[in-house]
Every structure is written in structure tokens, then in C-alpha cells.
Design an enzyme around this catalytic site. Structure first.
Site, PDB file in Angstrom:
ATOM      1  N   ASP A 184       0.876  -1.165   0.000  1.00 53.95           N
ATOM      2  CA  ASP A 184       0.000   0.000   0.000  1.00 53.95           C
ATOM      3  C   ASP A 184       0.917   1.219   0.000  1.00 53.95           C
ATOM      4  O   ASP A 184       1.615   1.471   0.985  1.00 53.95           O
ATOM      5  CB  ASP A 184      -0.891  -0.017   1.248  1.00 53.95           C
ATOM      6  CG  ASP A 184      -1.770   1.219   1.390  1.00 53.95           C
ATOM      7  OD1 ASP A 184      -1.594   2.192   0.610  1.00 53.95           O
ATOM      8  OD2 ASP A 184      -2.613   1.232   2.301  1.00 53.95           O
ATOM      9  N   VAL A 185       0.950   1.969  -1.101  1.00 53.75           N
ATOM     10  CA  VAL A 185       1.929   3.051  -1.231  1.00 53.75           C
ATOM     11  C   VAL A 185       1.703   4.185  -0.232  1.00 53.75           C
ATOM     12  O   VAL A 185       2.603   5.000  -0.012  1.00 53.75           O
ATOM     13  CB  VAL A 185       1.965   3.621  -2.666  1.00 53.75           C
ATOM     14  CG1 VAL A 185       2.461   2.582  -3.653  1.00 53.75           C
ATOM     15  CG2 VAL A 185       0.598   4.174  -3.085  1.00 53.75           C
ATOM     16  N   ASN A 245       3.960   4.094 -10.071  1.00 51.49           N
ATOM     17  CA  ASN A 245       2.784   4.009 -10.933  1.00 51.49           C
ATOM     18  C   ASN A 245       1.465   3.950 -10.167  1.00 51.49           C
ATOM     19  O   ASN A 245       0.436   4.376 -10.686  1.00 51.49           O
ATOM     20  CB  ASN A 245       2.903   2.757 -11.817  1.00 51.49           C
ATOM     21  CG  ASN A 245       1.593   2.389 -12.478  1.00 51.49           C
ATOM     22  OD1 ASN A 245       1.166   3.011 -13.439  1.00 51.49           O
ATOM     23  ND2 ASN A 245       0.924   1.374 -11.927  1.00 51.49           N
ATOM     24  N   SER A 301      -0.986  12.152 -15.574  1.00 47.82           N
ATOM     25  CA  SER A 301      -2.130  11.939 -16.462  1.00 47.82           C
ATOM     26  C   SER A 301      -2.333  13.221 -17.251  1.00 47.82           C
ATOM     27  O   SER A 301      -1.892  14.297 -16.821  1.00 47.82           O
ATOM     28  CB  SER A 301      -3.380  11.632 -15.629  1.00 47.82           C
ATOM     29  OG  SER A 301      -4.565  11.797 -16.386  1.00 47.82           O
ATOM     30  N   TYR A 361      -8.366  13.946  -8.143  1.00 48.92           N
ATOM     31  CA  TYR A 361      -7.520  13.217  -9.095  1.00 48.92           C
ATOM     32  C   TYR A 361      -6.655  14.181  -9.897  1.00 48.92           C
ATOM     33  O   TYR A 361      -5.435  14.035  -9.956  1.00 48.92           O
ATOM     34  CB  TYR A 361      -8.401  12.389 -10.042  1.00 48.92           C
ATOM     35  CG  TYR A 361      -7.600  11.591 -11.045  1.00 48.92           C
ATOM     36  CD1 TYR A 361      -6.963  10.416 -10.673  1.00 48.92           C
ATOM     37  CD2 TYR A 361      -7.483  12.011 -12.374  1.00 48.92           C
ATOM     38  CE1 TYR A 361      -6.221   9.678 -11.583  1.00 48.92           C
ATOM     39  CE2 TYR A 361      -6.748  11.284 -13.292  1.00 48.92           C
ATOM     40  CZ  TYR A 361      -6.127  10.116 -12.895  1.00 48.92           C
ATOM     41  OH  TYR A 361      -5.379   9.388 -13.797  1.00 48.92           O
ATOM     42  N   LYS A 400      -2.503  14.608  -9.708  1.00 50.38           N
ATOM     43  CA  LYS A 400      -1.722  14.291 -10.897  1.00 50.38           C
ATOM     44  C   LYS A 400      -0.916  15.506 -11.368  1.00 50.38           C
ATOM     45  O   LYS A 400       0.201  15.361 -11.870  1.00 50.38           O
ATOM     46  CB  LYS A 400      -2.631  13.774 -12.010  1.00 50.38           C
ATOM     47  CG  LYS A 400      -3.207  12.385 -11.734  1.00 50.38           C
ATOM     48  CD  LYS A 400      -2.106  11.355 -11.575  1.00 50.38           C
ATOM     49  CE  LYS A 400      -2.646   9.947 -11.403  1.00 50.38           C
ATOM     50  NZ  LYS A 400      -1.573   8.934 -11.288  1.00 50.38           N
TER      51      LYS A 400
END
Length: 266
Positions: free
Chosen positions: A74-75, A101, A157, A171, A175
Site C-alpha cells: 500500500d503506497v 505508478n 495523467s 484526481y 496528478k
């Protein structure tokens, strides 16, 4: 798996989010290029909505004659992040390539920022931003101690480069922050022969975005917004990462590489 150039022979890579999607394709590509790969993820099994095989990524690599190990990771957890890197040294004796990633894209009910919840925004922060930061911090510590250069590739992204309309701000914000984080990382690590670059995909066929490709009509609509007229595939992303991880990109750092079929150029 078919053999690639072998340009990563003797290298050791750590890839987060390697069970499915882009991470799976990246791990497989690095292995085909000759690298030993630590495949990190919350689970070994790929997401059944996105993978063409039920086999775990590290098992596919081993079955093809490559070297791989799985790290349950779990990062957003610092101890698990450290353990994933420790595994690379325990199993393979060194570290050369790190691909940060792992990430999430959560939707709130409704449309726009007014419908978003603080819980969802903070979850994006914990996984996408803090998780990438912890991965990069551990990568920098290990690579600097080893003192033999190295490659770090982060995953942004097109949502971190342009406004998409309707994209959750948690999100897109995280990003976008990853891009600037990687620039700073590149400037700090360049004197030590360590490069840090960003890959920014557009709409890729993965389990994270089935609404964009799950039927022919949806896929055609999404493909049409890309100047090249098709959806991206995970292999497109993996090829870009493999290049940035190789000696072919030894004088490239702090760069954001859109893998987007021309989306951001228009």
C-alpha cells in the site's frame, strides 16, 4: 512474452501498482528488456476487468524465464514502501529503476466540485500524492546510498496537464502535483546521475476507466477525441517508461512525456 532489446539486462526495477493495468504492462515490458522486477501492489491477482490473464504479474515474468518478486504494498503506508525496496536488495542485490505508478481515480456522486466529498479528496491525496512522494523519497535514499545513478519514473495523467471537465479535482490536482514534484526531484538528483521523469497517459484501456471503452459506442466516442483516432493501450505507456528507464534517456530529466495520441497538442 517476446524478447525485447535486452537494454535493461542486469538492472533491478521496483514498480508500484504492478498487478493490473499500466503497472502490469510496465513490469512485463521491463522484464522483457532484461530487468529483474519487484512487482508491488495491494494484491497479487490482476483486476479481472482489465487483464487478459488471471496469472499474477510476477508469475508471468517467472514463467517466461525472467526474475521477479511480489511485494504486498500500500503506497500510502511508509513501512510497506520501505519493505518493498528492501525486498529488491534482498532478492536481487541492488536498485536501478523505480516506477511510481500506483494510483486511484475515485468518483463522487453527481457532477463537479460541489458534489465531491472531503473524504474522497483526501483519499486521492493519500494514495496518488503522498504515495508517490513516499515511493520517490525511498527511491532517492536507496539510489543515493548506492551511488551508481538510477532512473525514477512517476505517473501523472493528461488530467494533470489540462482541464478535462467533469474530472474529480482530487484526481486532477494530485496528478498535476506529481509533475511539479518530479521536476523538483530531477533538479535535486541530477548531480548524482539519477534522472526523474513523468509519463502522462491519456485514455488507456484499463480497469480504472471501463466507461470509456466497455462498449463499441463508448470506445468510438473516446477514440474520436484523440487526434490519432484510437484509444491508448497499456503497452503504449509501458514502451515510454522503458525508454525513460534506459540508457537511451540518460540525458533526459525533469521531462513530462504525454502518451496521449495527440490529445494535449490540440
Amino acid at each position: 512474452m517476446t524478447a525485447e532489446s535486452g537494454r535493461l539486462a542486469g538492472r533491478v526495477a521496483v514498480v508500484s501498482g504492478a498487478a493490473s493495468g499500466n503497472g502490469r504492462a510496465i513490469a512485463l515490458r521491463l522484464a522483457r528488456e532484461g530487468a529483474a522486477v519487484v512487482c508491488g501492489d495491494l494484491r497479487e491477482e490482476p483486476d479481472p476487468n482489465g487483464a487478459d490473464s488471471r496469472e499474477a504479474t510476477h508469475e508471468l515474468i517467472a514463467a517466461s524465464g525472467g526474475a521477479a518478486a511480489f511485494a504486498r504494498w500500500d503506497v500510502s503506508d511508509g513501512e510497506q514502501t520501505s519493505a518493498a525496496f528492501a525486498l529488491a536488495f534482498e532478492r536481487f542485490g541492488r536498485l536501478d529503476i523505480v516506477v511510481a505508478n500506483a494510483g486511484i481515480a475515485l468518483e463522487d456522486d453527481g457532477e463537479g466540485i460541489g458534489a465531491e466529498t472531503e473524504e474522497t479528496f483526501r483519499k486521492h491525496l493519500d494514495v496518488n500524492l503522498v504515495g508517490t512522494w513516499q515511493t520517490c523519497r525511498e527511491a532517492a535514499r536507496r539510489l543515493l546510498a548506492q551511488d551508481e545513478g538510477g532512473r525514477i519514473v512517476t505517473m501523472s495523467s493528461i488530467a494533470g496537464l489540462v482541464g478535462l471537465g467533469g474530472c474529480p479535482t482530487g484526481y486532477s490536482s494530485t496528478k498535476g502535483a506529481i509533475v511539479q514534484m518530479t521536476r523538483e526531484l530531477a533538479s535535486q538528483l541530477a548531480p548524482h546521475g539519477i534522472t526523474a521523469n513523468v509519463v502522462a497517459p491519456a485514455f488507456i484501456r484499463t480497469a480504472i476507466n471501463p466507461d470509456t471503452w466497455s462498449d463499441e459506442e463508448a470506445a468510438a466516442r473516446t477514440a474520436a477525441i484523440h487526434p490519432m483516432g484510437r484509444l491508448g493501450e497499456t503497452e503504449d505507456v509501458a514502451a515510454a517508461v522503458a525508454f525513460l528507464a534506459s540508457d537511451d534517456a540518460s540525458w533526459i530529466t525533469g521531462v513530462t512525456l504525454p502518451v496521449d495520441g495527440g490529445y494535449t497538442c490540440v
